[in-house]
Design an enzyme around this catalytic site. Sequence first.
Site, PDB file in Angstrom:
ATOM      1  N   HIS A  86      -3.485  -5.099   0.278  1.00  0.00           N
ATOM      2  CA  HIS A  86      -2.956  -5.619   1.549  1.00  0.00           C
ATOM      3  C   HIS A  86      -2.990  -7.148   1.558  1.00  0.00           C
ATOM      4  CE1 HIS A  86      -2.621  -1.889   3.960  1.00  0.00           C
ATOM      5  NE2 HIS A  86      -3.538  -1.440   3.116  1.00  0.00           N
ATOM      6  N   CYS A  99       0.842  -1.195   0.000  1.00  0.00           N
ATOM      7  CA  CYS A  99       0.000   0.000   0.000  1.00  0.00           C
ATOM      8  C   CYS A  99       0.879   1.248   0.000  1.00  0.00           C
ATOM      9  CB  CYS A  99      -0.968  -0.036   1.181  1.00  0.00           C
ATOM     10  SG  CYS A  99      -2.351   1.132   1.012  1.00  0.00           S
ATOM     11  N   GLU A 130      -1.424  -9.185   3.354  1.00  0.00           N
ATOM     12  CA  GLU A 130      -1.263  -9.777   4.688  1.00  0.00           C
ATOM     13  C   GLU A 130      -2.584 -10.280   5.260  1.00  0.00           C
ATOM     14  OE1 GLU A 130      -1.563  -5.234   5.522  1.00  0.00           O
ATOM     15  OE2 GLU A 130      -0.856  -6.592   3.946  1.00  0.00           O
TER      16      GLU A 130
END
Length: 537
Positions: free
Chosen positions: A507, A381, A509
């Site tokens: 994102h 990001c 993750e």
Amino acid sequence: MTKYIFVTGGVVSGLGKGITAASLGRLLKCRGLKVAAQKLDPYINVDPGTMSPYQHGEVYVTEDGAETDLDLGHYERFIDEDLNKYSNLTTGKVYWEVLNKERRGEYLGSTVQVIPHITDEIKEFVYRVGKKTDADVVITEIGGTIGDIESQPFIEAVRQISLEVGTENSLFIHVTLVPFLRGSDEHKSKPTQHSVKELQGMGVKPDIIVLRCDEPLEESIFKKISLFCNVKPDCVIENMTIPALYEAPLMLEKQNFSGIVCRELGIDAPPPDLEEWTQMVERIKARKGSVNIGLVGKYVGLHDAYLSVAEALRHAGYFYDTHIKIDWIDSEKLTADNVSEQLSGLDGILIPGGFGNRGIEGMITAAKYARVNGLPYFGICLGMQIAVIEYARNVAGIDDANSGEFDEQCRNKVIDFMPGQSNDIDKGGTLRLGAYPCSIVSGTVMERCYGASLINERHRHRYEFNNDYREILSENGLVFSGLSPDGRLIETVELPGRDFFVGVQFHPEFKSRPNKPHPLFKGFIGAAVAYSEKNDK
């Protein structure tokens, strides 16, 4: 009928209610049950989207774009089920809905009160997640600590749910602290007794008490809490601090945690199949190698601000049987003068998401160091935007390149507002949120990592790559490796000829799991392992 499990906490906050709830979800799923999880947060914010990471930690984003509490990340990582907007409720959302209904006249002139209007809204939310997911079991964690004023409506609402569905279809689990006093070398049960008494005074009797402790408890503690708190002897469960987070389900199941839950709820389910999870934990414990990853950010003093990123790094480490040593680097203190000293011992650099201009120049310095020295780089990001700014300044010759977020007067905004975004709109809930498709360009590191041409990843941002600079940056060697399907948005960038120098606007993750590490984190850690081995030789 759907079974409802409510998890509360007592004595102090931060005991691991979320880990307990997530572990139970994994155990019940391994018994073949369909599990849904949700978190009720008593704070008055509508959602954590506008809250400071120093106060709340990271904001976890679901597939459908809800900005939620970080505990939902634990639920998804343990249970491996995508959650949604029905998985997180705050006091702010409750009052927002109730006041809007009152303005529309839906209460037909009634005086709006905490009971029944606020509690009914909470109850409707709890019931809704079970209906939407067709779950066998709904696990609901209630944030805060028993005795907090703001949590009282939530406790009252779940008390009413238990009455409505029947005690055979509802279960209360209370997680409390059992402190150890060094002076007298003994554990103390009195805080738990007081916490349970407070809960009982609100009309809720816990069925299972989970005792958080740092050292094994004496048998007398279990007997005392069982007797004084009016629970069955085997319903007092020890939850000891352990070095491996994902060992928690196995530790709890050694005490027949899920079996007791099924017994109390009248659920007929086979024993949990924990073979895969056990093998994963054994692999975690058997790791031998290590790599050093520099996480360069401005909230490094509070690791919860980057919780999912840190966990995703560890997941990839499990895959490579490697310990991930995270060096938390404060970007505000990173300069051109000390960058070599700060970053020279690293095997990879990761710059995570964030907002605001504090510490940005330090991040740009770190990205330049990684590019110049051939160090694996992963920008997420904001980290992708940093890579673009650095490349524009130091390779494409756009000396004043910047983001409109950091310098509104900048002439060369290589990063700028997305269409429809501006400083004039409200901050909360207006970002680009949730899962969006991304087309991957063939022959790129992105394609090598994913092994696919079309992916879906979760976003949370207001700024993006400025298309006015596509041509000049492409001519200077920057590769646009991921685009929106219509080709309008630049979603990922990378440098050619590198094992891993990738920036992504989304994102990744949030979609990593301990037994299924995310492809990009696998690629990044794989490159870091190779870099480390090369340096060793």
